[in-house]
Design an enzyme around this catalytic site. Structure first.
Site, PDB file in Angstrom:
ATOM      1  N   GLU A  57      32.158  31.521  52.749  1.00 33.40           N
ATOM      2  CA  GLU A  57      31.923  32.364  51.579  1.00 33.40           C
ATOM      3  C   GLU A  57      31.607  31.446  50.392  1.00 33.40           C
ATOM      4  OE1 GLU A  57      35.238  34.576  49.702  1.00 33.40           O
ATOM      5  OE2 GLU A  57      33.863  36.277  49.719  1.00 33.40           O
TER       6      GLU A  57
ATOM      7  N   LYS B 210      49.313  40.902  37.670  1.00 34.86           N
ATOM      8  CA  LYS B 210      48.929  39.573  37.177  1.00 34.86           C
ATOM      9  C   LYS B 210      47.420  39.449  37.389  1.00 34.86           C
ATOM     10  CE  LYS B 210      47.921  35.731  37.995  1.00 34.86           C
ATOM     11  NZ  LYS B 210      46.657  35.048  37.574  1.00 34.86           N
TER      12      LYS B 210
ATOM     13  N   GLU C 110      42.954  41.290  50.555  1.00 34.03           N
ATOM     14  CA  GLU C 110      41.502  41.488  50.575  1.00 34.03           C
ATOM     15  C   GLU C 110      40.895  40.148  50.177  1.00 34.03           C
ATOM     16  OE1 GLU C 110      38.213  41.579  50.208  1.00 34.03           O
ATOM     17  OE2 GLU C 110      38.263  42.694  48.326  1.00 34.03           O
TER      18      GLU C 110
ATOM     19  N   CYS D 297      33.110  40.256  46.903  1.00 36.73           N
ATOM     20  CA  CYS D 297      33.708  40.018  48.228  1.00 36.73           C
ATOM     21  C   CYS D 297      32.833  40.595  49.332  1.00 36.73           C
ATOM     22  CB  CYS D 297      35.105  40.610  48.271  1.00 36.73           C
ATOM     23  SG  CYS D 297      35.184  42.292  47.690  1.00 36.73           S
TER      24      CYS D 297
END
Ligand code: NAP
Ligand code: MG
Length: 483
Positions: A385, A180, A255, A289
Site C-alpha cells: 500500500e 483520538k 480497518e 484505504c
C-alpha cells in the site's frame, strides 16, 4: 456557530469542557498545501486519556446518556446531522485546509459525515434483538446491549468521514466515546464534537483527546477502562492496537487499508472503465484505504487500455486545496517521502506522469499522479500500500489468472470487476478475497449504508450500514422458564 470558533483555541473535549493538555504541551497543525503551521492542538498524555475514559465510564454508569431511549439517541444524531448541514461550508473549508484535499472532495466528505448522522440517527431504534425457539416452557431472548465505553483511533485521510463511520455508529448503539484523532488532521473531529455538544449530547458521552499516536493513541488502546476499540490506520499500528486490546480481553475492529485491484476484461466497456479506474486512484491523492491501486488488465486489451490511462493521467494536475484541481497535496512531508521512495526504489520508468501546478506553493507536499505498467506481480509497487497517486498496471490472461493475481497480495479490502459477462461478474465476485466487490463501477466512499471491512492484512470486523451497530453492541441471551 463554527464561524465564530477560533480553531487555534482547540483543546480536548472531556466531560463537556474544553481543556488544554494537563502538562500544557501542544502540537502545531500544518496546512499540506503550503507546509505552514496555522494553529495548535493539545499534545495529550496518558493522564488526559485517563481523564477522558474515567469521565466516559462515569457517564455510562450514572449519567443521562444510558437512560435515553434509542429513539432519543437517534433524534440527537438527526439534530447533529442538521447542525453539520448548517455549518457545511465552514467545515469543508477547514477540512480542506487541514488535509490539503481539493475543496470539492472536502464538501463530499462533510456530506458523508451528515449522511452518517442521518443514517444512524434513523437506525438507532431499529436495532432489534431476537427471540429464539427453545424448550417447551421457556422463553429465550437475545438482546443487544452497548459495550459501555468505546475507544476510537482514526487516521488523517478522511477525518470528518471517519468521525461519522466510527464514532456516530457507536453513539447510535448507546456507547460513550473516547476519540483520538490523528495529529495530522484533528480539526473537523473536534468541531463535529463541539456541534454534538451544541445540540445537547450529554457531557461525557463524547470525549475527544488529541495528541500523538505513540503517546495518546497507545494510552487509549491500552486503557483498562475501554470496552471495545475501533481502529483505522496502518497494519503496523493495528498490530499494537490488537495486542493492547488482547491484554484487556476486549475486542476490536481493525480497518488497515489495502492494495485493491480493478480487474478489466476484454469485453468491458473500456470508455466507462478508464475514467473510473483513474478516479479510484487519484481520489484524495491516493490516500484512501479502498483506493484501486492495481489495475489488472486482460492481455488482449492491455496496450489499448494502458495508452488510454496514460493519456488521461498525463492531463491531471495537482495543486493547493483551494484551487480544487484534480488532486491536492499529500498530508505531510513524511507521506510524500514514503510515496517517492516507493517510486525511486522501484527503478522502473513510469508510463505517464501528471503535472504539479505552477501555483503550488514550494512548502506543499505535492506528488504528481504516476502510472506504471506492465509491472511484475511480486514487486513492491504491485504488493504494498503506497497511499499516494500511483497506479500499477498488471497483465492477466484469463479469468483464472485474474482471480489468482487479484488475490495474490496480503490485503483484501475491495475490488472492481469490469466485464459485460453476467456469469463472470458473479463468479469473480464470489472468488475475490475481500470485503466489497464493485461490478462495472467502483468507489467505497459514499456507500455509508454498505457494510465495509477487510480480510487478511486489511483487518477484520465491519463498519458502515447496520453491520456497524452489531459490531458496537454485544448480545446477551436471557432464558426464562415460565412453566
Ligand atoms: P498510523 O500510524 O497507523 O495512524 C493511524 C492512527 O493511529 C492515528 O490516529 C495515529 O496517531 C494512531 N497511532 C499511531 N501509533 C499508534 C500507537 N502506537 N498506538 C495507538 N495509536 C497509534 O498510520 P500513519 O503512520 O499515519 O500512516 C502510515 C501508513 O498507514 C500510510 O502510508 C498508509 O499506508 C496507512 N494508512 C492507512 C489508512 C487507512 O485508512 N486504512 C489510514 C492512514 C494510514 P497519530 O497520527 O496522531 O500519530
Ligand atoms: Mg494538518
Amino acid at each position: 456557530m463554527i464561524a465564530d470558533l477560533h480553531i487555534s483555541d482547540q483543546q480536548n473535549l472531556i466531560g463537556g469542557n474544553w481543556k488544554p493538555a494537563r502538562d500544557g504541551h501542544t502540537i502545531p497543525v500544518f496546512c499540506p498545501s503550503d507546509g505552514k503551521p496555522f494553529c495548535l492542538l493539545a499534545a495529550s498524555s496518558a493522564a488526559d486519556i485517563d481523564a477522558a475514559v474515567t469521565t466516559a465510564r462515569l457517564e455510562f454508569a450514572e449519567g443521562s446518556w444510558s437512560k435515553l431511549t434509542a429513539t432519543a439517541r437517534g433524534r440527537l444524531l438527526t439534530n447533529l446531522a442538521n447542525e453539520i448541514s448548517r455549518n457545511h461550508d465552514r467545515l469543508a473549508e477547514i477540512e480542506a485546509k487541514d488535509t490539503g484535499k481539493p475543496i470539492s472532495q472536502a464538501h463530499a466528505d462533510i456530506d458523508a459525515a451528515t449522511r452518517y448522522c442521518e443514517f444512524y440517527g434513523g437506525a438507532a431504534d431499529k436495532l432489534h434483538g431476537e427471540v429464539i425457539p427453545y424448550l417447551d416452557g421457556y422463553q429465550v431472548q437475545a438482546i443487544r446491549e452497548p459495550f459501555g465505553v468505546t475507544g476510537h483511533i482514526i487516521p488523517w485521510n478522511y477525518p470528518a468521514q471517519m468521525f461519522g463511520r466510527s464514532v456516530v455508529a457507536s453513539l447510535a448503539a448507546g456507547n460513550c466515546i473516547v476519540l483520538k484523532p490523528a495529529e495530522d488532521a484533528s480539526l473537523t473531529p473536534l468541531l463535529l464534537a463541539q456541534l454534538a455538544m451544541d445540540v445537547g449530547f450529554p457531557d461525557g458521552a463524547l470525549n475527544v483527546v488529541t495528541g500523538t499516536g505513540e503517546t495518546a493513541g497507545a494510552a487509549l488502546a491500552a486503557h483498562p477502562g475501554i470496552d471495545f476499540i475501533s481502529f483505522t490506520g496502518s497494519p503496523e499500528t493495528g498490530v499494537h492496537v490488537q495486542a493492547a486490546a488482547a491484554q484487556n480481553h476486549i475486542g476490536c475492529t481493525l480497518e488497515l487499508g489495502g492494495k485493491s485491484p480493478q480487474i478489466l476484461f476484454e469485453d468491458a466497456d473500456i470508455e466507462a472503465a478508464v475514467p473510473a479506474i483513474i478516479r479510484g486512484i487519484i481520489q484524495n491523492g491516493g490516500q484512501t484505504c479502498s483506493a484501486g491501486s492495481r489495475a489488472l488488465i486482460q492481455t488482449s486489451v492491455f496496450d489499448t487500455v494502458l495508452e488510454k490511462l496514460a493519456a488521461q493521467i498525463a492531463c491531471l494536475t495537482v495543486g493547493p486545496h483551494h484551487e480544487d484541481l484534480d488532486l491536492g497535496p499529500l498530508i505531510s512531508q513524511r507521506q510524500k517521502r514514503r510515496v517517492e521512495t516507493y517510486m525511486t526504489q522501484s527503478g522502473i520508468t513510469p508510463v505517464a506522469i501528471g503535472c504539479i501546478s505552477e501555483t503550488a506553493p514550494a512548502g506543499g507536499h505535492y506528488v504528481a499522479p504516476t502510472l506504471y505498467g506492465p509491472i511484475e506481480p511480486d514487486l513492491p509497487l504491485a504488493q504494498e500500500e503506497i497511499f499516494g497517486p500511483v497506479l500499477s498496471c498488471l497483465r492477466f490472461t484469463d479469468e483464472e489468472d485474474a482471480i489468482r493475481l487479484a488475490n495474490a497480495t496480503n490485503y483484501g479490502l475491495v475490488a472492481g470487476v469490469w466485464t459485460a459477462d453476467g456469469g463472470r461478474q458473479m463468479r469473480m465476485a464470489k472468488s475475490l478475497r475481500c470485503g466489497q466487490v464493485f461490478i462495472n463501477c467502483f468507489g467505497a466512499g459514499v456507500g455509508i449504508e454498505l457494510p465495509f471491512g477487510g480480510r487478511g492484512k486489511s483487518g477484520h470486523g465491519r463498519e458502515k450500514g447496520f453491520e456497524s451497530l452489531r459490531e458496537f453492541t454485544q448480545l446477551k441471551t436471557i432464558v426464562q422458564h415460565h412453566g
